[in-house]
Design a protein around this motif. Sequence first.
Motif, PDB file in Angstrom:
ATOM      1  N   SER A  65       0.826  -1.210   0.000  1.00 42.49           N
ATOM      2  CA  SER A  65       0.000   0.000   0.000  1.00 42.49           C
ATOM      3  C   SER A  65       0.857   1.255   0.000  1.00 42.49           C
ATOM      4  O   SER A  65       1.977   1.260   0.486  1.00 42.49           O
ATOM      5  CB  SER A  65      -0.915   0.010   1.220  1.00 42.49           C
ATOM      6  OG  SER A  65      -1.795  -1.081   1.198  1.00 42.49           O
ATOM      7  N   ASP A  66       0.279   2.331  -0.520  1.00 40.86           N
ATOM      8  CA  ASP A  66       0.944   3.628  -0.500  1.00 40.86           C
ATOM      9  C   ASP A  66       0.650   4.388   0.788  1.00 40.86           C
ATOM     10  O   ASP A  66       1.024   5.544   0.915  1.00 40.86           O
ATOM     11  CB  ASP A  66       0.484   4.479  -1.692  1.00 40.86           C
ATOM     12  CG  ASP A  66       1.009   3.948  -3.008  1.00 40.86           C
ATOM     13  OD1 ASP A  66       2.072   3.297  -2.991  1.00 40.86           O
ATOM     14  OD2 ASP A  66       0.364   4.179  -4.038  1.00 40.86           O
ATOM     15  N   PHE A  67      -0.011   3.759   1.719  1.00 44.64           N
ATOM     16  CA  PHE A  67      -0.401   4.385   2.975  1.00 44.64           C
ATOM     17  C   PHE A  67       0.503   3.860   4.077  1.00 44.64           C
ATOM     18  O   PHE A  67       0.487   2.673   4.389  1.00 44.64           O
ATOM     19  CB  PHE A  67      -1.873   4.070   3.265  1.00 44.64           C
ATOM     20  CG  PHE A  67      -2.468   4.869   4.383  1.00 44.64           C
ATOM     21  CD1 PHE A  67      -2.781   6.204   4.196  1.00 44.64           C
ATOM     22  CD2 PHE A  67      -2.730   4.291   5.603  1.00 44.64           C
ATOM     23  CE1 PHE A  67      -3.349   6.953   5.209  1.00 44.64           C
ATOM     24  CE2 PHE A  67      -3.294   5.027   6.634  1.00 44.64           C
ATOM     25  CZ  PHE A  67      -3.610   6.358   6.433  1.00 44.64           C
ATOM     26  N   ASP A  68       1.311   4.734   4.653  1.00 52.38           N
ATOM     27  CA  ASP A  68       2.312   4.343   5.651  1.00 52.38           C
ATOM     28  C   ASP A  68       1.651   4.120   7.011  1.00 52.38           C
ATOM     29  O   ASP A  68       1.115   5.045   7.612  1.00 52.38           O
ATOM     30  CB  ASP A  68       3.374   5.439   5.746  1.00 52.38           C
ATOM     31  CG  ASP A  68       4.540   5.062   6.637  1.00 52.38           C
ATOM     32  OD1 ASP A  68       4.505   3.980   7.275  1.00 52.38           O
ATOM     33  OD2 ASP A  68       5.499   5.848   6.702  1.00 52.38           O
ATOM     34  N   ILE A  69       1.710   2.868   7.486  1.00 56.16           N
ATOM     35  CA  ILE A  69       1.130   2.536   8.786  1.00 56.16           C
ATOM     36  C   ILE A  69       2.219   2.128   9.774  1.00 56.16           C
ATOM     37  O   ILE A  69       1.958   1.429  10.740  1.00 56.16           O
ATOM     38  CB  ILE A  69       0.071   1.416   8.663  1.00 56.16           C
ATOM     39  CG1 ILE A  69       0.684   0.159   8.053  1.00 56.16           C
ATOM     40  CG2 ILE A  69      -1.136   1.883   7.881  1.00 56.16           C
ATOM     41  CD1 ILE A  69      -0.176  -1.083   8.172  1.00 56.16           C
ATOM     42  N   SER A  70       3.452   2.596   9.550  1.00 57.99           N
ATOM     43  CA  SER A  70       4.581   2.156  10.373  1.00 57.99           C
ATOM     44  C   SER A  70       4.551   2.717  11.793  1.00 57.99           C
ATOM     45  O   SER A  70       5.152   2.134  12.693  1.00 57.99           O
ATOM     46  CB  SER A  70       5.899   2.512   9.695  1.00 57.99           C
ATOM     47  OG  SER A  70       6.010   3.915   9.530  1.00 57.99           O
ATOM     48  N   SER A  71       3.854   3.829  12.010  1.00 60.35           N
ATOM     49  CA  SER A  71       3.740   4.410  13.349  1.00 60.35           C
ATOM     50  C   SER A  71       2.528   5.330  13.382  1.00 60.35           C
ATOM     51  O   SER A  71       1.964   5.670  12.336  1.00 60.35           O
ATOM     52  CB  SER A  71       4.999   5.207  13.712  1.00 60.35           C
ATOM     53  OG  SER A  71       5.075   6.376  12.908  1.00 60.35           O
TER      54      SER A  71
END
Length: 88
Positions: A65-71
């Motif tokens: 995904s192009d949506f950063d869910i890392s933090s």
Amino acid sequence: MPDTIKTQVIRIIAEQAVVEPEDVRMDQTLDDLGIDSLGLVESIFAIEEAFDIQVPFNANDPSASDFDISSVAAIIGAVEGLVADQKA
């Protein structure tokens, strides 16, 4: 004064994690907060509804995904970007 994007996103994440918003730190991951894949999807839906945006997120392959869910901070930044793009 209306809630900021940051405040609303933190509230959504806190609700999914069943913690108080003030207990959510910017450097935490969703995993740190105990949010599983179903909670992640529910969070994405809540964010889309709250901000009237489409989140480019593939629940079947989150890493693609192009949506950063890392933090928490990354999620807030991504939502701010999507809201800004929508207004442009």
